[in-house]
Design an enzyme around this catalytic site. Structure first.
Site, mmCIF file in Angstrom:
data_model
loop_
_atom_site.group_PDB
_atom_site.id
_atom_site.type_symbol
_atom_site.label_atom_id
_atom_site.label_comp_id
_atom_site.label_asym_id
_atom_site.label_seq_id
_atom_site.Cartn_x
_atom_site.Cartn_y
_atom_site.Cartn_z
ATOM 1 N N LYS A 1 0.770 -1.220 0.101
ATOM 2 C CA LYS A 1 -0.258 -0.026 -0.036
ATOM 3 C C LYS A 1 0.867 1.138 0.083
ATOM 4 C CE LYS A 1 -2.184 -1.000 3.786
ATOM 5 N NZ LYS A 1 -1.186 -2.670 4.047
ATOM 6 N N ARG B 1 -10.058 0.749 7.865
ATOM 7 C CA ARG B 1 -9.799 -0.889 8.721
ATOM 8 C C ARG B 1 -10.370 -1.482 9.782
ATOM 9 N NH1 ARG B 1 -3.563 0.146 8.912
ATOM 10 N NH2 ARG B 1 -2.749 -2.141 9.240
ATOM 11 N N ARG C 1 11.796 -5.679 4.113
ATOM 12 C CA ARG C 1 11.768 -4.127 4.883
ATOM 13 C C ARG C 1 12.214 -3.376 4.900
ATOM 14 N NH1 ARG C 1 5.537 -1.999 5.439
ATOM 15 N NH2 ARG C 1 5.432 -3.303 7.666
ATOM 16 N N ARG D 1 10.462 -1.573 11.158
ATOM 17 C CA ARG D 1 9.841 -1.763 11.891
ATOM 18 C C ARG D 1 9.942 -1.895 13.154
ATOM 19 N NH1 ARG D 1 4.733 -0.068 8.107
ATOM 20 N NH2 ARG D 1 3.597 -1.687 9.901
ATOM 21 N N ARG E 1 -1.155 -9.802 12.928
ATOM 22 C CA ARG E 1 -1.730 -8.074 11.895
ATOM 23 C C ARG E 1 -1.764 -8.547 11.109
ATOM 24 N NH1 ARG E 1 4.200 -5.569 11.111
ATOM 25 N NH2 ARG E 1 2.776 -3.997 9.691
HETATM 26 P P1 AP5 Z 1 4.709 -1.360 1.631
HETATM 27 O O1 AP5 Z 1 5.007 -0.574 0.508
HETATM 28 O O2 AP5 Z 1 5.114 -1.429 2.810
HETATM 29 O O3 AP5 Z 1 2.930 -2.278 2.180
HETATM 30 P P2 AP5 Z 1 2.028 -1.743 3.037
HETATM 31 O O4 AP5 Z 1 0.860 -2.105 2.410
HETATM 32 O O5 AP5 Z 1 2.158 -0.199 3.390
HETATM 33 O O6 AP5 Z 1 2.796 -1.768 4.958
HETATM 34 P P3 AP5 Z 1 2.301 -1.941 5.875
HETATM 35 O O7 AP5 Z 1 2.678 -2.483 6.755
HETATM 36 O O8 AP5 Z 1 3.059 -0.371 5.714
HETATM 37 O O9 AP5 Z 1 0.670 -2.207 5.924
HETATM 38 P P4 AP5 Z 1 0.024 -2.214 7.522
HETATM 39 O O10 AP5 Z 1 -0.978 -2.029 7.600
HETATM 40 O O11 AP5 Z 1 0.607 -3.986 8.352
HETATM 41 O O12 AP5 Z 1 0.786 -1.022 9.079
HETATM 42 P P5 AP5 Z 1 0.055 0.598 8.813
HETATM 43 O O13 AP5 Z 1 1.329 1.096 8.937
HETATM 44 O O14 AP5 Z 1 -1.450 1.148 8.459
HETATM 45 O O15 AP5 Z 1 5.684 -2.644 1.557
HETATM 46 C C1 AP5 Z 1 5.899 -3.980 2.395
HETATM 47 C C2 AP5 Z 1 7.982 -4.008 1.525
HETATM 48 O O16 AP5 Z 1 7.239 -4.653 0.451
HETATM 49 C C3 AP5 Z 1 8.033 -3.294 1.225
HETATM 50 O O17 AP5 Z 1 10.016 -3.426 2.187
HETATM 51 C C4 AP5 Z 1 7.886 -2.898 0.215
HETATM 52 O O18 AP5 Z 1 9.398 -2.102 -0.250
HETATM 53 C C5 AP5 Z 1 8.138 -4.488 -0.788
HETATM 54 N N1 AP5 Z 1 7.336 -4.323 -1.641
HETATM 55 C C6 AP5 Z 1 6.126 -3.313 -2.196
HETATM 56 N N2 AP5 Z 1 5.755 -3.671 -3.507
HETATM 57 C C7 AP5 Z 1 5.999 -4.850 -3.793
HETATM 58 C C8 AP5 Z 1 6.037 -5.825 -4.802
HETATM 59 N N3 AP5 Z 1 5.315 -5.250 -5.644
HETATM 60 N N4 AP5 Z 1 7.292 -6.362 -5.008
HETATM 61 C C9 AP5 Z 1 7.865 -6.923 -3.793
HETATM 62 N N5 AP5 Z 1 8.225 -6.323 -2.592
HETATM 63 C C10 AP5 Z 1 7.282 -5.078 -2.954
HETATM 64 O O19 AP5 Z 1 -0.272 0.316 10.434
HETATM 65 C C11 AP5 Z 1 0.861 -0.310 11.693
HETATM 66 C C12 AP5 Z 1 -0.045 -0.093 12.904
HETATM 67 O O20 AP5 Z 1 -0.558 1.054 13.096
HETATM 68 C C13 AP5 Z 1 -1.316 -1.198 12.702
HETATM 69 O O21 AP5 Z 1 -0.833 -2.277 12.943
HETATM 70 C C14 AP5 Z 1 -2.165 -0.518 13.603
HETATM 71 O O22 AP5 Z 1 -1.892 -1.338 15.007
HETATM 72 C C15 AP5 Z 1 -2.302 0.802 13.818
HETATM 73 N N6 AP5 Z 1 -2.796 1.594 12.243
HETATM 74 C C16 AP5 Z 1 -2.921 1.908 11.689
HETATM 75 N N7 AP5 Z 1 -4.016 1.993 11.265
HETATM 76 C C17 AP5 Z 1 -5.018 1.929 11.842
HETATM 77 C C18 AP5 Z 1 -6.417 2.011 11.484
HETATM 78 N N8 AP5 Z 1 -7.317 2.905 10.376
HETATM 79 N N9 AP5 Z 1 -7.271 1.828 13.102
HETATM 80 C C19 AP5 Z 1 -6.328 1.172 13.864
HETATM 81 N N10 AP5 Z 1 -4.733 1.267 14.223
HETATM 82 C C20 AP5 Z 1 -4.526 1.500 13.258
HETATM 83 MG MG MG Z 2 2.547 1.057 4.791
#
Ligand code: AP5
Ligand code: MG
Length: 213
Positions: A13, A88, A123, A156, A167
């Site tokens: 994402k 979410r 990552r 992270r 997760r």
């Molecule tokens: P990346 O692009 O970083 O993936 P992502 O989908 O953004 O993954 P996240 O871990 O950020 O998602 P998340 O939803 O768990 O975390 P968030 O920060 O929102 O890519 C991942 C890796 O793959 C990277 O190394 C990248 O280089 C590689 N990659 C990408 N595309 C690729 C491809 N096509 N091919 C190969 N490699 C690739 O949330 C974190 C925490 O915050 C949650 O757990 C929760 O505690 C809290 N939180 C956030 N939002 C909420 C909410 N709305 N409600 C409640 N709690 C929340």
């Molecule tokens: Mg992200």
């Protein structure tokens, strides 16, 4: 243009959000990034969020909804925005409806669990911008440093294998139901639902996104 990027942790994402936001000149509203900024500034919210995020749990809906609604009052949101990691849960999606915030596109990035685990372990992120890299699949130009600022990259806290598994479970239980939620909405509103195969190389995923818009 108002859109939501849906997808499991690690689905790409954040990576695709960068390209989409650049192309459409809209801000990325990533609740994960906003919370990491709160942790960094050691605010009250940040202190509360730290433990919950490190354990892979979700924060309370009310806290997140308030955070997002406040963000939407910024002038840069006038022409649209991209939600990354929000909504979410069903109550978060309902809050958008209640506020009469209607969406143009819901874009789901699909990927299987095994690939997700590989992606999370490799990552590395640039802390202040949230730019993410992968040691193997998406390496920075120079080892260990951000392409734009040259600052060091870090891992992270919630990318440890056990936390990642948790997760993924939280995603299945709390977030996956949003797929059906928005697919149902598509039939009664101008909203467009798109699913793109997130397992392809970064550039190919973006090409597919562009073709579907
Ligand atoms: P990346 O692009 O970083 O993936 P992502 O989908 O953004 O993954 P996240 O871990 O950020 O998602 P998340 O939803 O768990 O975390 P968030 O920060 O929102 O890519 C991942 C890796 O793959 C990277 O190394 C990248 O280089 C590689 N990659 C990408 N595309 C690729 C491809 N096509 N091919 C190969 N490699 C690739 O949330 C974190 C925490 O915050 C949650 O757990 C929760 O505690 C809290 N939180 C956030 N939002 C909420 C909410 N709305 N409600 C409640 N709690 C929340
Ligand atoms: Mg992200």
């Amino acid at each position: 243009m108002r859109l939501i990027l849906l997808g499991a942790p690690g689905a790409g994402k954040g990576t695709q959000a960068n390209s989409i936001c650049e192309k459409f000149r809209i801000p990325q509203i990533s609740t994960g990034e906003m919370l990491r900024a709160e942790i960094k500034s050691k605010s009250q919210l940040g202190l509360a969020a730290k433990k919950i995020m490190e354990s892979g749990q979700l924060l309370e809906d009310d806290i997140i909804i308030q955070l997002v609604l406040k963000r939407l009052t910024s002038t840069d949101c006038i022409e649209g925005y991209l939600f990354d990691g929000f909504p979410r849960t069903i109550p978060q999606a309902d809050a958008l409806e209640t506020q009469e915030i209607f969406l143009d596109i819901v874009l789901e990035l699909t990927l299987d669990d095994e690939q997700i685990i590989n992606r999370m372990s490799g990552r590395r992120i640039h802390q202040s911008s949230g730019r993410s890299y992968h040691l193997e699949f998406n390496p920075p130009k120079n080892d260990g440093v951000d392409d734009i600022t040259g600052e060091p990259l870090i891992q992270r806290e919630d990318d440890m294998p056990e936390t990642v598994k948790h997760r993924l479970q939280v995603y299945q239980d709390e977030t996956k139901p949003l797929v059906a939620y928005y697919q149902t909405q598509e039939s009664k509103s101008p909203l467009k639902y798109i699913a793109v195969d997130g397992s392809q190389p970064v550039e190919k995923v973006f090409e597919d996104i562009e073709q579907n818009f």
